[in-house]
Design a protein around this motif. Structure first.
Motif, mmCIF file in Angstrom:
data_model
loop_
_atom_site.group_PDB
_atom_site.id
_atom_site.type_symbol
_atom_site.label_atom_id
_atom_site.label_comp_id
_atom_site.label_asym_id
_atom_site.label_seq_id
_atom_site.Cartn_x
_atom_site.Cartn_y
_atom_site.Cartn_z
ATOM 1 N N PRO A 228 0.833 -1.208 0.000
ATOM 2 C CA PRO A 228 0.000 0.000 0.000
ATOM 3 C C PRO A 228 0.865 1.254 0.000
ATOM 4 O O PRO A 228 1.959 1.285 0.568
ATOM 5 N N ALA A 229 0.380 2.280 -0.683
ATOM 6 C CA ALA A 229 1.135 3.529 -0.765
ATOM 7 C C ALA A 229 1.206 4.198 0.602
ATOM 8 O O ALA A 229 0.265 4.125 1.397
ATOM 9 N N ALA A 230 2.343 4.836 0.881
ATOM 10 C CA ALA A 230 2.499 5.547 2.151
ATOM 11 C C ALA A 230 1.557 6.744 2.188
ATOM 12 O O ALA A 230 1.309 7.381 1.154
ATOM 13 N N ASP A 231 1.029 7.041 3.362
ATOM 14 C CA ASP A 231 0.128 8.179 3.517
ATOM 15 C C ASP A 231 0.972 9.445 3.643
ATOM 16 O O ASP A 231 1.644 9.663 4.650
ATOM 17 N N THR A 232 0.962 10.287 2.619
ATOM 18 C CA THR A 232 1.787 11.498 2.616
ATOM 19 C C THR A 232 1.001 12.732 3.017
ATOM 20 O O THR A 232 1.543 13.835 3.019
ATOM 21 N N THR A 233 -0.268 12.566 3.347
ATOM 22 C CA THR A 233 -1.106 13.722 3.661
ATOM 23 C C THR A 233 -1.436 13.826 5.150
ATOM 24 O O THR A 233 -2.010 14.823 5.572
ATOM 25 N N ARG A 234 -1.075 12.797 5.909
ATOM 26 C CA ARG A 234 -1.448 12.780 7.324
ATOM 27 C C ARG A 234 -0.255 12.404 8.203
ATOM 28 O O ARG A 234 0.732 11.848 7.728
ATOM 29 N N PHE A 235 -0.346 12.727 9.480
ATOM 30 C CA PHE A 235 0.688 12.393 10.450
ATOM 31 C C PHE A 235 0.008 11.907 11.726
ATOM 32 O O PHE A 235 -1.216 11.967 11.858
ATOM 33 N N THR A 236 0.822 11.428 12.660
ATOM 34 C CA THR A 236 0.283 11.004 13.946
ATOM 35 C C THR A 236 1.015 11.700 15.084
ATOM 36 O O THR A 236 2.192 12.041 14.971
ATOM 37 N N ASN A 237 0.304 11.942 16.161
ATOM 38 C CA ASN A 237 0.894 12.416 17.407
ATOM 39 C C ASN A 237 1.258 11.213 18.277
ATOM 40 O O ASN A 237 0.694 10.144 18.117
ATOM 41 N N ARG B 188 2.487 17.212 21.257
ATOM 42 C CA ARG B 188 1.423 16.975 20.274
ATOM 43 C C ARG B 188 1.018 18.302 19.629
ATOM 44 O O ARG B 188 1.189 19.357 20.230
ATOM 45 N N MET B 189 0.428 18.205 18.446
ATOM 46 C CA MET B 189 -0.084 19.417 17.812
ATOM 47 C C MET B 189 -1.395 19.110 17.095
ATOM 48 O O MET B 189 -1.638 17.970 16.676
ATOM 49 N N GLN B 190 -2.222 20.123 16.960
ATOM 50 C CA GLN B 190 -3.485 19.984 16.248
ATOM 51 C C GLN B 190 -3.966 21.359 15.813
ATOM 52 O O GLN B 190 -3.600 22.379 16.411
ATOM 53 N N GLY C 270 -1.531 8.420 17.916
ATOM 54 C CA GLY C 270 -1.673 7.376 16.911
ATOM 55 C C GLY C 270 -2.771 7.626 15.899
ATOM 56 O O GLY C 270 -2.814 6.956 14.855
ATOM 57 N N LEU C 271 -3.648 8.576 16.157
ATOM 58 C CA LEU C 271 -4.715 8.893 15.221
ATOM 59 C C LEU C 271 -4.155 9.657 14.024
ATOM 60 O O LEU C 271 -3.391 10.597 14.175
ATOM 61 N N LEU C 272 -4.526 9.242 12.815
ATOM 62 C CA LEU C 272 -4.076 9.950 11.615
ATOM 63 C C LEU C 272 -4.728 11.326 11.543
ATOM 64 O O LEU C 272 -5.953 11.445 11.603
ATOM 65 N N VAL C 273 -3.909 12.347 11.422
ATOM 66 C CA VAL C 273 -4.367 13.747 11.399
ATOM 67 C C VAL C 273 -3.852 14.394 10.118
ATOM 68 O O VAL C 273 -2.708 14.162 9.710
ATOM 69 N N LYS C 274 -4.690 15.196 9.480
ATOM 70 C CA LYS C 274 -4.274 15.891 8.265
ATOM 71 C C LYS C 274 -3.106 16.830 8.569
ATOM 72 O O LYS C 274 -3.127 17.579 9.545
#
Length: 353
Positions: A35-44, A323-325, A344-348
Motif C-alpha cells: 500500500p502507498a504511504a500516507d503522505t497527507t497525514r501524520f500522527t501524534n 502533540r499538535m493539532q 496514533g490517530l491519523l491527522v491531516k
C-alpha cells in the motif's frame, strides 16, 4: 487501522477462469504492490518532551523544548516531520553558574533584527529559578554565536521568574512570565512589564492573573506558561497553564485584552471563568498544557502545540510528549481549541506540507 468499509466482503462469487482476491496475487503471479504511504497525514505525538515552543521565519520552523541541562534547537520545513529534524545544542551553561541547573522552557523570538532566546534556569534548588537571555545576530539561529545577555528582571520580579514570553502591541514590547512574590507565598502568578530593549525590563511589574478558580489550584495554586495569541482582527488573548503540572488536571485558561486596552492594566484583561483546553482520558491526554501557537506553511490554518501524558499519574517529568493539532475560531472571534487528539490517530498535515 483499515476502515471496515474498505475491506473485501467475506463471501464473493468468483467467475470461471479468474483468481480470487484472497489468493493475494495478481493474474500474472506478480506479488501485489505494498500500500502507498500516507503522505497527507501524520500522527501524534511528534516526539517526547515538554514545554514546546515554535516560531516560523523565512519558510522554516524553529522548535525548542525543555532539556534540563542545555538549550537545544530544531529546524524543519514541515512541523509534521519534526521527529526527523536535526537537533543542535546552542547553549550549555557553565557548571556551578547561577543558570547552570533546571534549564526550562526556552523560547526563541526575532526582535530588532536579532534572535533572542529567553529561558528559565537556576543554581539548583527550584527557588533560584530566574529568566535569562541569549542573543544571536545570525540570520539563521542554528548558526552564528550566542551571547549571554544575563538575567532579565526588575526589582519586584527577582524571585521565581519562569516561562517568559514576549508581547508586541501597538508599537510597544512587553514581557510576561510566571512568578512568586516571595519564598513564603506559594502562588504562581502571571506578571507583565514593559521592555526597554530585548534584554531589559523597565517600570513596575503588574500581576495579570492569580490562581483563584477551582480548576487553577489542583495540586497547587499555579498560573504559568503565558502565551500570546491574536485573531485576524488583531484582538489579543493570553493563554496560560493552570494547576500543578504534576497533576492530570493541568489545563489551559485564557485572558482577553479589551479593545483599546493597556496591557499593563490588569482590569483591561478579562479572565475566562472556565478552562479552554482540558484532559481527555479516553483520548490518552492527561495534563495537556504549556503550549505555543503557529501558522501552517500556507498561512491558512492556526495550530496549537502542547505537551500531555498518555496515562493518568504520569506526572511532570520525562513521560510527557509533544502533540499538535489545528484549531478554529468562534463567531465572536475567540479561539476554539477543541479537545486533545488521540496519540496514533491519523491527522491531516498542516496546509502547505
Amino acid at each position: 487501522m483499515t476502515s471496515l468499509k474498505n475491506t473485501l466482503p467475506l463471501v464473493m462469487i468468483v467467475a470461471a477462469g479468474t483468481i480470487s482476491p484472497f489468493c493475494g496475487k495478481s493474474g500474472n503471479n506478480t506479488p501485489a504492490p505494498p500500500p502507498a504511504a500516507d503522505t497527507t497525514r501524520f500522527t501524534n505525538p511528534l516526539l517526547g518532551g515538554s514545554d514546546p515552543w515554535v516560531i516560523q521565519k523565512d519558510n522554516a520552523y524553529y522548535y525548542m523544548h525543555t532539556a534540563g541541562n542545555r538549550i537545544s534547537l530544531w529546524k524543519t520545513n514541515k512541523m509534521s516531520s519534526l521527529a526527523m529534524a536535526t537537533r543542535k545544542d546552542i547553549f550549555t551553561p557553565a557548571t556551578g553558574a547561577p543558570n547552570s541547573a533546571n534549564v526550562w522552557a526556552p523560547e526563541l523570538h526575532y526582535l530588532d533584527g536579532k534572535w533572542y532566546c529567553y529561558y528559565t534556569a537556576g543554581a539548583g534548588p527550584d527557588v533560584t529559578q530566574r529568566t535569562w537571555v541569549l542573543e544571536n545576530s545570525s540570520a539563521d539561529p542554528t548558526t552564528g554565536t550566542w551571547t549571554d545577555k544575563g538575567k532579565l528582571f526588575t526589582a519586584d520580579s527577582d524571585f521565581w521568574a519562569i516561562d517568559g514570553t514576549v508581547l508586541e502591541h501597538k508599537g510597544k514590547r512587553y514581557f510576561l512570565w510566571s512568578g512568586r512574590p516571595n519564598q513564603a507565598v506559594q502562588n504562581q502568578n502571571i506578571y507583565i512589564a514593559e521592555m526597554a530593549n530585548p534584554w531589559t525590563l523597565t517600570g513596575t511589574a503588574t500581576v495579570l492573573t492569580k490562581p483563584e478558580l477551582t480548576w487553577e489550584v489542583q495540586g497547587g495554586p499555579v498560573n504559568e506558561a503565558p502565551q500570546i495569541l491574536q485573531n485576524s482582527s488583531g484582538k489579543v488573548f493570553m493563554v496560560y497553564s493552570a494547576s500543578g503540572c504534576w497533576t492530570d488536571d493541568y489545563a489551559l485558561g485564557m485572558l482577553t485584552l479589551k479593545d483599546g486596552g493597556n496591557p499593563l492594566v490588569a482590569t483591561d484583561w478579562g479572565k475566562g471563568q472556565q478552562p479552554v483546553f482540558v484532559k481527555k482520558p479516553e483520548n490518552k491526554a492527561y495534563g495537556p498544557g504549556h503550549n505555543a501557537f503557529f501558522k501552517s506553511k500556507d498561512g491558512k490554518e492556526d495550530w496549537i502545540i502542547y505537551h500531555a501524558n498518555n496515562n493518568s499519574g504520569d506526572g511532570c517529568g520525562e513521560k510527557r510528549n509533544v502533540r499538535m493539532q489545528s484549531f478554529t475560531w468562534k463567531a465572536d472571534g475567540t479561539p476554539d481549541f477543541g479537545i486533545p487528539v488521540t496519540p496514533g490517530l491519523l491527522v491531516k498535515k498542516p496546509g502547505g506540507e
